[in-house]
Scaffold this motif. Structure first.
Motif, PDB file in Angstrom:
ATOM      1  N   ASN A 139     -20.861   9.432   9.658  1.00  0.00           N
ATOM      2  CA  ASN A 139     -22.034  10.208   9.242  1.00  0.00           C
ATOM      3  C   ASN A 139     -23.106   9.283   8.666  1.00  0.00           C
ATOM      4  O   ASN A 139     -23.476   9.394   7.490  1.00  0.00           O
ATOM      5  CB  ASN A 139     -21.633  11.255   8.185  1.00  0.00           C
ATOM      6  N   PRO A 140     -23.625   8.368   9.474  1.00  0.00           N
ATOM      7  CA  PRO A 140     -24.590   7.396   8.946  1.00  0.00           C
ATOM      8  C   PRO A 140     -25.923   8.016   8.539  1.00  0.00           C
ATOM      9  O   PRO A 140     -26.727   7.368   7.865  1.00  0.00           O
ATOM     10  CB  PRO A 140     -24.781   6.418  10.114  1.00  0.00           C
ATOM     11  N   ASP A 141     -26.123   9.274   8.922  1.00  0.00           N
ATOM     12  CA  ASP A 141     -27.390   9.949   8.620  1.00  0.00           C
ATOM     13  C   ASP A 141     -27.413  10.575   7.231  1.00  0.00           C
ATOM     14  O   ASP A 141     -28.453  11.098   6.811  1.00  0.00           O
ATOM     15  CB  ASP A 141     -27.672  11.025   9.669  1.00  0.00           C
ATOM     16  N   ILE A 142     -26.287  10.541   6.514  1.00  0.00           N
ATOM     17  CA  ILE A 142     -26.240  11.111   5.163  1.00  0.00           C
ATOM     18  C   ILE A 142     -25.694  10.081   4.187  1.00  0.00           C
ATOM     19  O   ILE A 142     -25.139   9.055   4.581  1.00  0.00           O
ATOM     20  CB  ILE A 142     -25.379  12.386   5.101  1.00  0.00           C
ATOM     21  N   ARG A 143     -25.819  10.374   2.890  1.00  0.00           N
ATOM     22  CA  ARG A 143     -25.235   9.524   1.857  1.00  0.00           C
ATOM     23  C   ARG A 143     -23.922  10.128   1.380  1.00  0.00           C
ATOM     24  O   ARG A 143     -23.750  11.349   1.395  1.00  0.00           O
ATOM     25  CB  ARG A 143     -26.202   9.369   0.693  1.00  0.00           C
ATOM     26  N   VAL A 144     -23.014   9.251   0.950  1.00  0.00           N
ATOM     27  CA  VAL A 144     -21.725   9.718   0.456  1.00  0.00           C
ATOM     28  C   VAL A 144     -21.501   9.165  -0.944  1.00  0.00           C
ATOM     29  O   VAL A 144     -21.805   7.999  -1.222  1.00  0.00           O
ATOM     30  CB  VAL A 144     -20.571   9.313   1.411  1.00  0.00           C
ATOM     31  N   PHE A 145     -21.013  10.017  -1.831  1.00  0.00           N
ATOM     32  CA  PHE A 145     -20.741   9.662  -3.217  1.00  0.00           C
ATOM     33  C   PHE A 145     -19.277   9.962  -3.520  1.00  0.00           C
ATOM     34  O   PHE A 145     -18.665  10.831  -2.891  1.00  0.00           O
ATOM     35  CB  PHE A 145     -21.624  10.464  -4.169  1.00  0.00           C
ATOM     36  N   SER A 146     -18.723   9.276  -4.510  1.00  0.00           N
ATOM     37  CA  SER A 146     -17.368   9.596  -4.964  1.00  0.00           C
ATOM     38  C   SER A 146     -17.384   9.793  -6.469  1.00  0.00           C
ATOM     39  O   SER A 146     -18.096   9.078  -7.189  1.00  0.00           O
ATOM     40  CB  SER A 146     -16.383   8.486  -4.581  1.00  0.00           C
ATOM     41  N   GLY A 147     -16.629  10.769  -6.921  1.00  0.00           N
ATOM     42  CA  GLY A 147     -16.606  11.051  -8.347  1.00  0.00           C
ATOM     43  C   GLY A 147     -15.890  12.348  -8.647  1.00  0.00           C
ATOM     44  O   GLY A 147     -15.058  12.817  -7.869  1.00  0.00           O
ATOM     45  N   ARG A 148     -16.250  12.940  -9.766  1.00  0.00           N
ATOM     46  CA  ARG A 148     -15.578  14.149 -10.260  1.00  0.00           C
ATOM     47  C   ARG A 148     -16.141  15.409  -9.620  1.00  0.00           C
ATOM     48  O   ARG A 148     -17.353  15.577  -9.499  1.00  0.00           O
ATOM     49  CB  ARG A 148     -15.712  14.247 -11.770  1.00  0.00           C
TER      50      ARG A 148
END
Length: 232
Positions: A139-148
């Motif tokens: 999914n290079p067209d979106i941003r990905v985050f990791s967390g709670r």
């Protein structure tokens, strides 16, 4: 080869996965249809839990007891709690908790489950890292985050409640199933991963955003799950 249980909260998610599964056997239990077969050549069980924490926890226990899954993946959509996380972005769990647990009358903090050793349930670091990497690839067209990820039996659509959740729990997004799935998995010593595509901003714009962005959010989630299954 591990067996994965995939829980979707909505029919649209499950239908897209079901369409590409092979050797599917169907069984209904607790009002939920469990579809057992292979996805991308890997053994899996796909099920729609329905909305809310009770449905999600019951579904998780059935996957563990009846299908002996080695991993539970929960997909769905969520409301962003951070300004930098926008509609269409993805959040991968590092941990999860339930924001609507309230035993403050007995001296506990909000979100603390009495008489449990923890109320914050952690995803294995390797699973979080793997999901982030795969998401960035497919999914290079979106941003990905990791967390709670914070969960409760409430659809958050007011700025005041959103601000309280952010200040109190420091979550990246809020939804209605992940924390319960995380707790059920924790109690059974089963790894879990929560994947959330952001469909709204969890404030008073939620009613305007949700319908327009739901389809795209599900598309990104399904693409991630299919790719992730191949490398687990």
């Amino acid at each position: 080869m591990i067996k994965t249980g995939i829980i979707g909260a909505m029919e649209e998610e499950v239908n897209q996965l079901k369409a590409v599964m092979e050797a599917v056997n169907s069984k209904v239990k607790a009002g939920m249809e469990f579809l057992e077969g292979t996805l991308e050549g890997r053994p899996c069980v796909v099920v729609r839990s329905g909305i809310g924490k009770v449905n999600a926890a019951v579904c998780t226990q059935i996957l563990i007891d009846d299908y002996q899954v080695d991993l539970v993946i929960n997909t769905g959509v969520a409301g962003s709690l951070e300004a930098e996380i926008n509609i269409g972005d993805m959040v991968i769990s590092k941990d999860a908790l339930q924001h609507d647990v309230d035993a403050t009358g007995f001296g506990y903090e909000h979100g603390v489950i009495p008489r449990m050793e923890t109320s914050v349930f952690k995803t294995e670091e390797r699973l979080t890292a793997l999901a982030v990497r795969v998401c960035e690839e497919v999914n290079p067209d979106i941003r990905v985050f990791s967390g709670r990820i914070v969960s409760g039996d409430q659809f958050i659509s007011g700025r005041e409640k959103k601000e309280w959740l952010t200040e109190k729990f420091h979550g990246l997004c809020t939804e209605m199933e992940g924390g319960a799935i995380a707790q059920a998995a924790h109690l059974n010593n089963t790894p879990f991963l929560i994947i959330r595509a952001i469909s709204d901003k969890a404030d008073d714009s939620a009613h305007m955003d949700y319908g327009a962005f739901e389809a795209k959010a599900i598309e990104h989630t399904v693409k991630l799950v299919r790719a992730l299954i191949q490398v687990l």
